[in-house]
Every structure is written in structure tokens, then in C-alpha cells.
Design a protein around this motif. Structure first.
Motif, PDB file in Angstrom:
ATOM      1  N   THR A 147     -96.377 -33.382 -32.708  1.00  0.00           N
ATOM      2  CA  THR A 147     -97.496 -32.448 -32.560  1.00  0.00           C
ATOM      3  C   THR A 147     -98.440 -32.901 -31.460  1.00  0.00           C
ATOM      4  O   THR A 147     -98.836 -32.120 -30.590  1.00  0.00           O
ATOM      5  N   ARG A 194     -96.248 -33.004 -27.978  1.00  0.00           N
ATOM      6  CA  ARG A 194     -95.602 -31.788 -27.471  1.00  0.00           C
ATOM      7  C   ARG A 194     -96.187 -30.498 -28.006  1.00  0.00           C
ATOM      8  O   ARG A 194     -95.753 -29.410 -27.609  1.00  0.00           O
ATOM      9  N   GLY A 195     -97.115 -30.598 -28.959  1.00  0.00           N
ATOM     10  CA  GLY A 195     -97.641 -29.385 -29.572  1.00  0.00           C
ATOM     11  C   GLY A 195     -96.651 -28.699 -30.476  1.00  0.00           C
ATOM     12  O   GLY A 195     -96.724 -27.489 -30.703  1.00  0.00           O
ATOM     13  N   THR A 196     -95.700 -29.457 -31.025  1.00  0.00           N
ATOM     14  CA  THR A 196     -94.678 -28.890 -31.907  1.00  0.00           C
ATOM     15  C   THR A 196     -95.231 -28.735 -33.320  1.00  0.00           C
ATOM     16  O   THR A 196     -95.764 -29.697 -33.888  1.00  0.00           O
ATOM     17  N   PRO A 197     -95.128 -27.556 -33.930  1.00  0.00           N
ATOM     18  CA  PRO A 197     -95.586 -27.396 -35.312  1.00  0.00           C
ATOM     19  C   PRO A 197     -94.842 -28.349 -36.244  1.00  0.00           C
ATOM     20  O   PRO A 197     -93.616 -28.490 -36.152  1.00  0.00           O
ATOM     21  N   GLN A 256    -104.049 -25.751 -37.831  1.00  0.00           N
ATOM     22  CA  GLN A 256    -103.305 -26.551 -36.859  1.00  0.00           C
ATOM     23  C   GLN A 256    -101.966 -25.910 -36.527  1.00  0.00           C
ATOM     24  O   GLN A 256    -101.542 -25.882 -35.365  1.00  0.00           O
ATOM     25  N   HIS A 261    -102.634 -23.168 -34.216  1.00  0.00           N
ATOM     26  CA  HIS A 261    -102.934 -23.716 -32.889  1.00  0.00           C
ATOM     27  C   HIS A 261    -101.656 -24.075 -32.147  1.00  0.00           C
ATOM     28  O   HIS A 261    -101.571 -23.954 -30.913  1.00  0.00           O
ATOM     29  N   ASP A 262    -100.637 -24.522 -32.902  1.00  0.00           N
ATOM     30  CA  ASP A 262     -99.374 -24.944 -32.295  1.00  0.00           C
ATOM     31  C   ASP A 262     -98.391 -23.789 -32.125  1.00  0.00           C
ATOM     32  O   ASP A 262     -97.219 -24.020 -31.816  1.00  0.00           O
TER      33      ASP A 262
END
Length: 281
Positions: free
Chosen positions: A189, A192-195, A234, A237-238
Motif C-alpha cells: 500500500t 504502490r498504492g495497492t489496496p 484507505q 483512497h487506493d
């Protein structure tokens, strides 16, 4: 002939895929020493006989010192049978997402089960089922819940050993994030911003998914007191839609009370999120 003084172990199946029972059989090297310490008195996945006294039945004879229960309650017969198993078991431990949180089949809880029956069975009038799929703890007292889809064999052996020794199992209630830290895995997360459901998911899998670059999808169920008020925003957001957030929390643990607030959080924060968000209506 001297009576066998070993404690008795029984393993039961309800609505499930048998994967958690197979985890016990997959213990291989550990299973032989275990069988020397306990008498496996009822385990249809392993044997069709019970204590060598004849064919085993779904209801069992008992009494048993420890019963392991896989699967959820989905039929009237299930509801009756689990009451009987509880009566003849000194300790009862539920194993896997189906037994602890309703499993994948608990997705029926959010729809009309008659629609599923009509779609799946050629003659649905012969099918006897309940409107919902519920965890074992919704029907009888449970001594311990071991989560996972499937469960982890090391945790299973610890639970069996602890229950037979009369002590509390050493299964820490930590999140998957702790396991990522232990194996030196970079947070997917943050990087990479991965959920990822790691912060609200119980440890036990060894953080397999994050180790291979994908987010945790919650197969080991909720940690104690998951911070959903922070997790849901969150995930948005992702890049997850409200519909996907609902789906990911319901996949393995649809009947989990700990994840119960998720629909409310989604609905309250985004009341206008429609079912045709893909542009179909």
C-alpha cells in the motif's frame, strides 16, 4: 485388554470444501506423532469407521475430548447435528472461514436463497436449506476459533496440543502487517498504492499475497477490534469502489460480526453510490 487412555479426537464436516480437514492430513510427519498421543475416534475424511467398532455416522457416537468442526450451518439437519456434537464433545474448536464466519456460501445471506436454488438445481423443490449460512458459534458455545481459508497447519497443531493439554492456544491476534514486517516485505500500500486488507486481517498465512506484490484479501478473517473506520477510507483512497469494498470483506467472512459495520460505513459515507456505477443504467 487395557482401555486406551489416550484422549479422543473427532473431526466433523458441515458446509465446506474439505480444505481445512485436508490441512490436518497434510501435516504428514507431524500426524504420526500426533496419532500416538491422541486416538482419532471420528474422521470421515480419514476413515469410514469409528474406533474400529463399525461404520461411522454423520452424528457420531462420542463422547470425545476434542472436536474439530469445519464448515458452516446451512441446513436444518446441520442445525440439529451441531447441537448433538456439542453435547458429546468436551471441547469444541471451529476451523476455517466457513466454521468461524459463514464462508463463501454466506454470500446467500445478502440475497434470496430461492433464486440460487432455481439457478443451480433442476428440481429445487427437493432441496432443504436455510435462508442463511452461519458460523458454528451462532448455534453452540465454541471453545476456540481458528481462522483461515484454509487454516495454517502449524496453528492447527498448536491448537490441538493446547486444547488437549488444557491451556490457551498460543495464536497471537496480530494482523498480516506484522507478518510482512517479519519477512521483510515492503508494504504494497505504501510503496504502490495497492489496496490491502492486511491491517484488519488476522495473521496466520505468512503474508503470502503481499510477498508476491498483491494486497491481502482477508482470507484469515478479522483481527480483534479491526479499525474499519480507517480501513474503508484507505481502500477508497487506493482506488476501490464501494461495491468492491463490500465484496472483498464478504468474500470469505460474509457472516463475521467484526466486519458487520462495513456496509454502514460505505452507505453512510457514499449514499449515492448506485448499483449501475458501470454505466449500465
Amino acid at each position: 485388554m487395557a482401555k486406551d487412555a489416550r484422549p479422543t479426537l473427532a473431526v466433523w464436516k458441515f458446509a465446506s470444501c474439505d480444505g481445512c480437514q485436508l490441512t490436518l492430513l497434510d501435516c504428514e510427519d507431524e500426524l504420526l506423532p500426533l496419532s500416538g498421543q491422541v486416538r482419532i475416534a471420528h474422521f470421515l475424511e480419514l476413515s469410514g469407521t469409528e474406533d474400529s467398532d463399525g461404520p461411522a455416522t454423520l452424528a457420531g457416537r462420542g463422547p470425545y475430548d476434542l472436536s474439530l468442526v469445519e464448515g458452516s450451518v446451512t441446513t436444518p439437519e446441520d442445525a440439529r447435528r451441531i447441537q448433538h456434537i456439542r453435547r458429546i464433545s468436551r471441547r469444541l474448536v471451529t476451523i476455517g472461514a466457513c466454521a468461524t464466519a459463514g464462508g463463501v456460501q454466506a454470500l446467500r445471506n445478502f440475497a434470496d436463497v430461492t433464486d440460487f436454488l432455481a439457478a443451480v438445481y433442476a428440481s429445487p423443490q427437493y432441496i432443504s436449506t436455510l435462508e442463511t449460512s452461519t458460523p458454528i458459534s451462532a448455534h453452540v458455545p465454541v471453545d476456540f476459533e481458528l481462522r483461515g481459508c484454509p487454516i495454517d497447519r502449524r496453528q492447527l497443531l498448536e491448537v490441538i496440543t493446547a486444547q488437549l493439554a488444557g491451556r490457551k492456544p498460543n495464536i497471537p491476534d496480530q494482523s498480516v502487517c506484522f507478518e510482512c514486517k517479519r519477512r521483510g516485505t515492503t508494504c504494497v500500500t505504501v510503496a504502490r498504492g495497492t489496496p490491502c486488507l492486511g491491517p484488519v486481517t488476522h495473521a496466520g498465512c505468512g503474508a503470502i499475497c503481499p510477498a508476491y506484490g498483491r494486497g491481502c484479501y482477508g482470507c484469515f478473517g478479522p483481527v480483534e477490534r479491526p479499525n474499519l473506520d480507517s480501513m474503508v477510507p484507505q481502500l477508497r483512497h487506493d482506488g476501490m469502489s464501494d461495491r468492491d469494498i463490500l465484496r472483498v470483506f464478504r468474500t470469505f467472512n460474509a457472516a463475521s460480526p467484526a466486519y458487520g459495520p462495513v456496509p454502514r460505513l460505505v452507505g453512510e459515507e457514499h449514499p449515492g453510490d448506485s448499483e449501475d456505477e458501470d454505466g449500465d443504467g
